[in-house]
Design a protein around this motif. Structure first.
Motif, PDB file in Angstrom:
ATOM      1  N   GLU A 211      -2.595  -0.856  13.366  1.00  0.00           N
ATOM      2  CA  GLU A 211      -1.724  -1.666  13.582  1.00  0.00           C
ATOM      3  C   GLU A 211      -1.938  -3.114  13.030  1.00  0.00           C
ATOM      4  OE1 GLU A 211       0.948  -1.424  15.609  1.00  0.00           O
ATOM      5  OE2 GLU A 211       0.248   0.659  15.677  1.00  0.00           O
ATOM      6  N   ASP A 212      -3.181  -3.575  12.652  1.00  0.00           N
ATOM      7  CA  ASP A 212      -3.432  -4.819  11.951  1.00  0.00           C
ATOM      8  C   ASP A 212      -2.923  -4.472  10.582  1.00  0.00           C
ATOM      9  OD1 ASP A 212      -4.198  -7.228  11.550  1.00  0.00           O
ATOM     10  OD2 ASP A 212      -6.340  -6.947  11.210  1.00  0.00           O
ATOM     11  N   ALA A 213      -3.350  -3.186   9.981  1.00  0.00           N
ATOM     12  CA  ALA A 213      -2.658  -2.814   8.696  1.00  0.00           C
ATOM     13  C   ALA A 213      -1.166  -2.981   8.562  1.00  0.00           C
ATOM     14  CB  ALA A 213      -3.075  -1.629   8.232  1.00  0.00           C
ATOM     15  N   LYS A 214      -0.521  -2.492   9.552  1.00  0.00           N
ATOM     16  CA  LYS A 214       0.849  -2.685   9.637  1.00  0.00           C
ATOM     17  C   LYS A 214       1.623  -4.024   9.652  1.00  0.00           C
ATOM     18  CE  LYS A 214       3.770   0.317  11.603  1.00  0.00           C
ATOM     19  NZ  LYS A 214       4.592   1.101  12.452  1.00  0.00           N
ATOM     20  N   GLY A 215       0.722  -4.920  10.334  1.00  0.00           N
ATOM     21  CA  GLY A 215       1.125  -6.390  10.715  1.00  0.00           C
ATOM     22  C   GLY A 215       1.142  -7.034   9.148  1.00  0.00           C
TER      23      GLY A 215
ATOM     24  N   VAL B 176       1.281  -5.502   6.075  1.00  0.00           N
ATOM     25  CA  VAL B 176       2.574  -5.080   5.324  1.00  0.00           C
ATOM     26  C   VAL B 176       3.812  -5.572   5.695  1.00  0.00           C
ATOM     27  CG1 VAL B 176       3.815  -3.250   4.617  1.00  0.00           C
ATOM     28  CG2 VAL B 176       1.425  -2.674   4.915  1.00  0.00           C
ATOM     29  N   PHE B 177       3.833  -5.965   7.249  1.00  0.00           N
ATOM     30  CA  PHE B 177       5.068  -6.291   7.636  1.00  0.00           C
ATOM     31  C   PHE B 177       5.277  -7.801   7.080  1.00  0.00           C
ATOM     32  CE2 PHE B 177       7.931  -8.495  10.969  1.00  0.00           C
ATOM     33  CZ  PHE B 177       9.019  -7.533  10.638  1.00  0.00           C
TER      34      PHE B 177
ATOM     35  N   VAL C  94       8.691 -11.663   3.375  1.00  0.00           N
ATOM     36  CA  VAL C  94       8.755 -12.632   2.176  1.00  0.00           C
ATOM     37  C   VAL C  94       9.711 -12.075   1.178  1.00  0.00           C
ATOM     38  CG1 VAL C  94       7.492 -13.889   0.223  1.00  0.00           C
ATOM     39  CG2 VAL C  94       6.381 -13.192   2.409  1.00  0.00           C
ATOM     40  N   VAL C  95       9.706 -10.461   1.113  1.00  0.00           N
ATOM     41  CA  VAL C  95      10.607  -9.843   0.154  1.00  0.00           C
ATOM     42  C   VAL C  95      12.197 -10.074   0.541  1.00  0.00           C
ATOM     43  CG1 VAL C  95      11.407  -7.902  -0.785  1.00  0.00           C
ATOM     44  CG2 VAL C  95       8.986  -8.107  -0.549  1.00  0.00           C
ATOM     45  N   GLU C  96      12.311 -10.137   1.981  1.00  0.00           N
ATOM     46  CA  GLU C  96      13.591 -10.412   2.834  1.00  0.00           C
ATOM     47  C   GLU C  96      13.775 -11.772   2.147  1.00  0.00           C
ATOM     48  OE1 GLU C  96      12.811  -9.203   6.967  1.00  0.00           O
ATOM     49  OE2 GLU C  96      12.898  -7.239   6.354  1.00  0.00           O
TER      50      GLU C  96
ATOM     51  N   PHE D  81      -9.325 -10.309  -0.782  1.00  0.00           N
ATOM     52  CA  PHE D  81      -9.191  -8.956  -0.134  1.00  0.00           C
ATOM     53  C   PHE D  81      -8.622  -8.794   1.223  1.00  0.00           C
ATOM     54  CE2 PHE D  81     -12.869 -10.844   2.140  1.00  0.00           C
ATOM     55  CZ  PHE D  81     -12.718 -10.159   3.268  1.00  0.00           C
ATOM     56  N   ASN D  82      -8.526 -10.066   1.616  1.00  0.00           N
ATOM     57  CA  ASN D  82      -8.172  -9.840   3.262  1.00  0.00           C
ATOM     58  C   ASN D  82      -6.846  -9.339   3.513  1.00  0.00           C
ATOM     59  OD1 ASN D  82      -7.541 -12.413   2.702  1.00  0.00           O
ATOM     60  ND2 ASN D  82      -8.009 -13.075   4.598  1.00  0.00           N
ATOM     61  N   PHE D  83      -5.754  -9.750   2.588  1.00  0.00           N
ATOM     62  CA  PHE D  83      -4.381  -9.271   3.017  1.00  0.00           C
ATOM     63  C   PHE D  83      -3.908  -8.793   1.739  1.00  0.00           C
ATOM     64  CE2 PHE D  83      -4.966 -12.398   6.432  1.00  0.00           C
ATOM     65  CZ  PHE D  83      -4.284 -11.791   7.511  1.00  0.00           C
ATOM     66  N   PRO D  84      -4.283  -7.326   1.172  1.00  0.00           N
ATOM     67  CA  PRO D  84      -3.790  -6.972   0.284  1.00  0.00           C
ATOM     68  C   PRO D  84      -2.494  -6.486  -0.102  1.00  0.00           C
ATOM     69  CG  PRO D  84      -4.997  -5.365   1.500  1.00  0.00           C
ATOM     70  CD  PRO D  84      -5.095  -6.329   2.287  1.00  0.00           C
ATOM     71  N   ALA D  85      -1.835  -6.644   0.985  1.00  0.00           N
ATOM     72  CA  ALA D  85      -0.213  -6.285   0.857  1.00  0.00           C
ATOM     73  C   ALA D  85       0.353  -7.891   1.034  1.00  0.00           C
ATOM     74  CB  ALA D  85       0.363  -5.396   1.999  1.00  0.00           C
ATOM     75  N   MET D  86       0.274  -8.312   2.216  1.00  0.00           N
ATOM     76  CA  MET D  86       0.846  -9.493   2.238  1.00  0.00           C
ATOM     77  C   MET D  86       0.656 -10.603   1.143  1.00  0.00           C
ATOM     78  SD  MET D  86       0.503 -12.426   5.418  1.00  0.00           S
ATOM     79  CE  MET D  86      -0.951 -13.320   4.685  1.00  0.00           C
ATOM     80  N   ILE D  87      -0.315 -10.963   0.690  1.00  0.00           N
ATOM     81  CA  ILE D  87      -0.751 -11.975  -0.221  1.00  0.00           C
ATOM     82  C   ILE D  87      -0.213 -11.687  -1.768  1.00  0.00           C
ATOM     83  CG2 ILE D  87      -2.468 -13.413  -1.447  1.00  0.00           C
ATOM     84  CD1 ILE D  87      -3.505 -13.737   1.509  1.00  0.00           C
ATOM     85  N   PRO D  88      -0.241 -10.390  -2.222  1.00  0.00           N
ATOM     86  CA  PRO D  88       0.564 -10.218  -3.526  1.00  0.00           C
ATOM     87  C   PRO D  88       2.067 -10.466  -3.257  1.00  0.00           C
ATOM     88  CG  PRO D  88      -1.390  -8.617  -3.224  1.00  0.00           C
ATOM     89  CD  PRO D  88      -1.153  -9.390  -1.867  1.00  0.00           C
ATOM     90  N   LEU D  89       2.383 -10.053  -1.955  1.00  0.00           N
ATOM     91  CA  LEU D  89       3.934 -10.087  -1.670  1.00  0.00           C
ATOM     92  C   LEU D  89       4.353 -11.458  -1.485  1.00  0.00           C
ATOM     93  CD1 LEU D  89       4.550  -6.901   0.479  1.00  0.00           C
ATOM     94  CD2 LEU D  89       5.328  -7.355  -1.986  1.00  0.00           C
ATOM     95  N   TRP D  90       3.533 -12.468  -1.243  1.00  0.00           N
ATOM     96  CA  TRP D  90       3.814 -13.724  -1.002  1.00  0.00           C
ATOM     97  C   TRP D  90       4.250 -14.168  -2.377  1.00  0.00           C
ATOM     98  CZ3 TRP D  90      -0.767 -17.036   1.240  1.00  0.00           C
ATOM     99  CH2 TRP D  90      -1.000 -16.825   2.673  1.00  0.00           C
TER     100      TRP D  90
END
Ligand code: NAD
Length: 497
Positions: free
Chosen positions: A97-101, A103-104, A109-111, A150-159
């Protein structure tokens, strides 16, 4: 031999020729799930040259086309949301669930980047002098760089890369070497969305590769998120080489608890904000400041925290996962020892945490200290684990002074039923993100997100609303229009003299 993480250079996923590889492990088992290369000098040069070449055509691509790339990317990320979260939870140890968050938050940010036309519009003014008009517009910078933790490997690159690329730049991402599979999948989906060759490159490694990006004449702007020591280094080195730098760094976030707070809501929120994600969040609450009688709730917080149970990434009942690596765990345990030696009362000690079936995981249980003072190392340093320090004060003024004296200023929150107390807190506190009865106040991308003081180095052209400012230059044109042009039938002529 475990899987080898590829580099993504010039539109191709390629095997590195490096002789130096770093193992990527599942932090609940220590199983090596991949090997990540430290890119060679030649590979770094190829990535930079490809990004510079791609910039020449990408910068001329119409804004609506850039926006459409983001629309397609957003749809693909949503379609693959669970799949990305599965990769992410295995390599970080986060619960699903945390991992989904994670990514979400990146998808949001992409939106935001889909609105690039409106976001990057310039300004016009007629008759700044007689028959002279002025207008300004934004232009991209060139090759931009992202160095992520390391701690947000989806969200932060997508920032970073969607906004930079939507602005017309090309981008080189150097993700954390501890969880590179998630950003690799993000890059694959970006290709599937139709990203032209060279617009995004993903290179791997650590200090040496980062140094190349910080000092190379072709790179224009550096975005960094990570620890304070590295953030300071990135900011100093990047600006020494005359780059534009934004460096988001570490934190020590306080929650102020007023005696009129809604008790149960406060306790639930405090437990989640301090132990959630194993405390590995830059917006985690690591200090609770109890004003007046609210200190009487500390035993109930202790009880609530004692019920919080970490577990493996594939356990749907787990409240949070392991620390990212054994060194991070050992560092946290040494802070717990130091806290005891320095005289804080350890109400809950997570040092000997065990999780059935996962004897080798980097587990640390929820830990609670009372009687913490500002000279103790557990107060001064960012622990980045599920360790909560309690401090007791008599007044709101004392609480505000304490928070403002701390060198960090990333996030903070106040729990109170009083509008006056909340207003005073939000107004006087020197912190970038403030929550009122909200424990982890991370704003959506159409607002700004930026730490104050030691939590951020740069000139505030940060994530979110301000990102366009960071990733573009503004050009202002002042034009004199000649009436003669009308009689000659010419269109408008700009006289630049
Ligand atoms: P880190 O500083 O160790 O690593 C971040 C990045 O820098 C990685 O890509 C790493 O390879 C690279 N790096 C490491 N050492 C380097 C060096 N000597 N020279 C150049 N590059 C180097 O951070 P981490 O442990 O991955 O992440 C946790 C930290 O990130 C915490 O301090 C946390 O507070 C912070 N963080 C801050 C925010 C924020 O928005 N302020 C968000 C998330 C995480």
């Amino acid at each position: 031999m475990s899987k080898q993480v590829p580099l993504f250079i010039d539109g191709q996923f390629v095997q590195s020729e490096s002789e130096r590889w770093i193992p990527v492990t599942n932090p609940a088992t220590q199983e090596v799930i991949a090997q990540v290369p430290c890119a060679t000098d030649a590979e770094m040069e190829r990535a930079i040259a490809s990004a510079a070449k791609a910039f020449e055509t990408w910068k001329e691509t119409p804004v609506s086309e850039r926006a459409r790339l983001m629309l397609r990317y957003q749809a693909l990320l949503k379609e693959h949301h669970d799949e990305i979260a599965t990769i992410l939870s295995e390599e970080t140890g986060k619960t699903f669930e945390d991992a989904k968050g994670d990514v979400f938050r990146g998808i949001e940010v992409v939106e935001h980047a889909c609105n690039i036309a409106t976001l990057s519009m310039g300004e016009t003014m007629e008759n700044v002098a007689r028959k002279i008009d002025s207008y300004s517009y934004t232009q991209p910078l060139g090759v931009c760089v992202g160095i992520t933790p390391f701690n947000f490997p989806a969200m932060i690159p997508l920032w970073m890369f969607p906004m930079a690329i939507a602005c017309g730049n090309t981008f080189i991402l150097k993700p954390s070497e501890q969880d590179p599979n998630t950003p690799t999948r993000l890059a694959e989906l970006f290709v599937e969305a139709g990203a032209p060759e060279g617009v995004l490159q993903v290179v791997h490694g650590s200090k040496e590769q980062v140094d190349t990006l910080l000092t190379h004449p072709e790179t224009q702007a550096i975005s960094f998120v990570g620890s304070v020591a590295v953030g300071e280094y990135i900011y100093k080195t990047g600006t020494d080489h005359l780059k534009r730098v934004q460096a988001f760094a570490g934190a020590k976030n306080h929650m102020v608890v007023m005696p009129d707070a809604q008790k149960n809501q406060m306790i639930n929120n405090l437990v989640g904000a301090s132990a959630g994600a194993a405390g590995q969040r830059c917006m985690a609450i690591s200090v609770a400041v109890f004003v007046g009688e609210s200190r009487e709730w500390i035993p109930e917080i202790q009880e609530a925290l004692s019920k919080v149970r970490p577990g493996a990434w594939n356990d749907p009942e787990a409240a949070y996962g392991p620390q990212i690596n054994p060194q991070a765990k050992d560092r946290i345990l040494s802070f717990i020892e130091a806290g005891k030696k320095e005289g804080a009362e350890c109400l809950l000690d997570g040092s000997n945490c065990k999780v059935e079936g996962y004897p080798d995981g980097n587990w640390v249980g929820p830990t609670l200290f009372r009687g913490v003072t500002t000279d103790m190392s557990i107060y001064k340093e960012e622990i980045f684990g599920p360790v909560l320090c309690c401090i007791e004060v008599d007044t709101l003024e004392e609480a505000i002074a304490l928070v403002n004296d701390n060198p960090y200023g990333n996030g903070t929150s106040i729990f109170t039923a009083s509008g006056a107390a909340a207003r005073k807190y939000q107004h006087e506190i020197k912190v970038g993100q403030v929550g009122i009865n909200v424990p982890v106040p991370v704003p959506l991308p159409f607002f700004s997100f930026t730490g104050w003081r030691k939590s951020f180095y740069g000139d505030q052209h940060a994530y979110g609303k301000q990102a366009v400012k960071f990733y573009t230059e503004t050009k202002t044109v002042t034009a004199r229009w000649f009436e003669d042009d009308i009689s000659t039938g010419a269109n408008m002529t700009i006289n630049l003299k």
